[in-house]
Design a protein around this motif. Structure first.
Motif, PDB file in Angstrom:
ATOM      1  N   ASP B  73       7.309  -9.619   1.211  1.00  0.00           N
ATOM      2  CA  ASP B  73       6.054 -10.194   1.697  1.00  0.00           C
ATOM      3  C   ASP B  73       5.905  -9.960   3.198  1.00  0.00           C
ATOM      4  OD1 ASP B  73       3.801 -11.625   2.271  1.00  0.00           O
ATOM      5  OD2 ASP B  73       4.658 -13.601   1.823  1.00  0.00           O
ATOM      6  N   ILE B  74       5.021  -9.047   3.533  1.00  0.00           N
ATOM      7  CA  ILE B  74       4.860  -8.627   4.923  1.00  0.00           C
ATOM      8  C   ILE B  74       4.284  -9.755   5.787  1.00  0.00           C
ATOM      9  CG2 ILE B  74       2.519  -7.700   4.615  1.00  0.00           C
ATOM     10  CD1 ILE B  74       5.080  -5.876   6.647  1.00  0.00           C
ATOM     11  N   SER B  75       3.562 -10.696   5.182  1.00  0.00           N
ATOM     12  CA  SER B  75       2.911 -11.720   6.006  1.00  0.00           C
ATOM     13  C   SER B  75       3.859 -12.881   6.318  1.00  0.00           C
ATOM     14  CB  SER B  75       1.623 -12.212   5.341  1.00  0.00           C
ATOM     15  OG  SER B  75       1.920 -12.899   4.165  1.00  0.00           O
ATOM     16  N   ALA B  80       8.659  -9.687   8.523  1.00  0.00           N
ATOM     17  CA  ALA B  80       8.017  -8.809   9.505  1.00  0.00           C
ATOM     18  C   ALA B  80       8.990  -8.524  10.648  1.00  0.00           C
ATOM     19  CB  ALA B  80       6.731  -9.448  10.019  1.00  0.00           C
ATOM     20  N   ASP B 103       4.436  -8.091  -2.005  1.00  0.00           N
ATOM     21  CA  ASP B 103       3.700  -9.336  -2.210  1.00  0.00           C
ATOM     22  C   ASP B 103       4.312 -10.187  -3.326  1.00  0.00           C
ATOM     23  OD1 ASP B 103       1.654 -10.884  -1.342  1.00  0.00           O
ATOM     24  OD2 ASP B 103       0.079  -9.855  -2.442  1.00  0.00           O
TER      25      ASP B 103
END
Lengths: 345, 345
Positions: B73-75, B80, B103
């Protein structure tokens, strides 16, 4: 376990490799392969877990259904979230996104661009970093399809989807002035990038349109590479001068985070010691003891539109140039509360 | 502008295409091309801005000096930031990283894996999502080099670099108990993933080792897809029961963010109404009015080690299997302040 080849399938089905190739590439009708044989071949391919070599296929068709997304800084939540939007929108259209982060460094950006060109992405969505104009020119000269996202170069004609940064910054200034603040500082990056230049310009115009004379020591331009220390120094200077500011605009999320940490350290009270408005958006702004007024950029729409523009271009290379500036919305909260309110408390 | 081909260079130099190819692939000596001619060819190639087709080259050499990084999950700022560390470390070793974010969705993860395999990355670093065991098996069967990062599957023998989640969660429980709290809740995801199972197990053992009887309604397992609403319901239930909790552990960053927003909405005071410890790490935890106690995972070391293990494997495919569990460190702050302190205030 060896990868299944067309030959493996052909042997098992008792047909020629060419015939297997026809079937798996959907050409059985043109080549008059019988339906029963075609079905058998497809079943065996499935059973043997055959994976078509997309790479070889792409080299022939020139289409990989892959988008390269280059973003300036993956650890900035604004970009991380916009990456998520781009992925979702691409996925909905049958495209996969590969991301590269260049860490605001033009050399890294070059490397990534080359890697992705060589990996045969169909097109690019790019959040440019400083000094990467030549890369954009390079893409243009080679007719490689791309759309600039969030940042663009006014001197290079390209498709872009960005925020009206002049207007956003102007709105921030006007909002603070209307809330009763006059001595307003701005902490920005030292940068030639257009979005930053525009944020500085908007701030200055908000002051001059309200007959507030801009003082040059209200504007602090710090280095991205030395942000933590530079922001501290900037705040010290903004508060020490005899013309000390009573409100402060942060031109980016990273600047705001470093600034808020230092403001806490100094035990300054927001907004009575220092009112605040910031660019960027992040959970921090909601959860801070005094919720932070910020400029909400249309993140969803920016991301979606960039994908839409790129896909149009991929379908029709002669599609006209598309440029759009979207408006940010100022979300007013306690950090820029009207002076009259907290003075009365 | 057309891309420069070997033929273009050959024409301009007045030599054969084969000769140009020999020179540009560094084979002029073996093939007895004179030094003067070789120099001329190289100069013309430079002048015409010739870009070798790395893709075709890679297909021959089998080495692209590219690493595929698949993250759940990049967010999530933890991922990150770890992506940034992996990039930096890879770059230092001459590798470029392309990132895909799945995701927390196993289908998306399959798509990405296939795209990256077809783009001929040399190897993978993967933060797995639930239900992706078959993908890991697939990589193993095909001898594609990879290292699992942050999450692993205890039933599949692979290289991995992860945090000791059992110990971290145990430490969180012990810390709260030592600070005088007894009724301690845990909000986690409903998941079969080992890291989550271990976080729940550690919490339970901390209680039982201190003769606190675990009550089943202290543990709330929420759905990732419905996090916002589920966390609210969970907190309502944890606070409404006659055995209401006085301290709460959030098993992830996302859960903590949603939880803290709701705690603010309810105007609960941390820690006197509810003490808090969280997994994950983010600026929010520093800037919250009552700084949040959290389990600091060795983000830098996790990222660097994953690259190191992968590169060793790429250099020597017979390199033995490497598995490491690193320790998280509990960073105690005001959100889990000793009860005696705030009771005395």
């Amino acid at each position: 376990m060896k990868k299944t080849s067309l030959k493996d399938i052909a042997q098992k089905a008792g047909v020629s490799t060419a015939l297997v190739s026809y079937v798996l590439n959907g050409k059985e009708k043109e080549t008059r392969v019988g339906e029963v044989i075609a079905k058998k071949v497809r079943e065996i391919a499935k059973e043997l877990n055959y994976q078509p070599n997309h790479l070889a296929k792409s080299l022939r068709s020139g289409k990989t259904h892959t988008i390269g997304l280059i973003i300036a800084d993956i650890s900035n939540p604004f970009f991380a979230n916009i990456a998520r939007v781009v992925e979702d929108e691409a996925k909905r259209n049958g495209y996969t996104v590969i991301i590269g982060s260049c860490d605001e460094n033009a050399d890294k950006s070059w490397d990534l661009l080359n890697v992705l060109i060589n990996r045969q992405v169909d097109g690019f969505i790019i959040v440019s970093c400083e000094g990467s104009e030549n890369q954009i020119q390079y893409l243009k000269e080679r007719n490689l399809p791309f759309v600039l996202l969030d940042r663009h170069f006014p001197d290079i004609q390209t498709d872009f989807v960005a925020t009206n940064n002049y207007k956003a910054s102007y709105d921030a200034g006007i909002h603070l002035i209307k809330s009763g603040y006059e001595r307003i500082g701005l902490i920005a990056y030292k940068s030639e990038m257009y979005h930053m230049v525009e944020r500085i310009r908007g701030y200055k115009y908000a002051l001059s349109d309200n007959n507030i004379e801009f003082e040059s020591n209200w504007l602090k331009e710090v280095m991205f590479e030395n942000m933590e220390q530079d922001v501290k120094t900037a705040i010290d200077e903004l508060l020490a001068s005899e013309h000390k500011v009573e409100a402060l605009i942060f031109a980016t999320y990273g600047l705001a985070i470093n600034g808020l940490k230092y403001i806490n350290e100094l035990r300054l009270k927001v907004p009575s010691d220092l009112a605040i408005v910031s660019f960027g958006q992040a959970e921090v702004f909601d959860l801070y003891y005094c919720p932070i007024t910020y400029l909400r950029q249309p993140l969803e729409l920016l991301g979606k539109t960039s994908v839409e523009y790129l896909l149009k271009k991929l379908k029709n290379p002669d599609e006209g140039m598309k440029q759009i500036l979207m408006e940010a919305k100022l979300i007013a909260r306690d950090s820029s509360m009207a002076k009259s309110v907290w003075l009365a408390e």
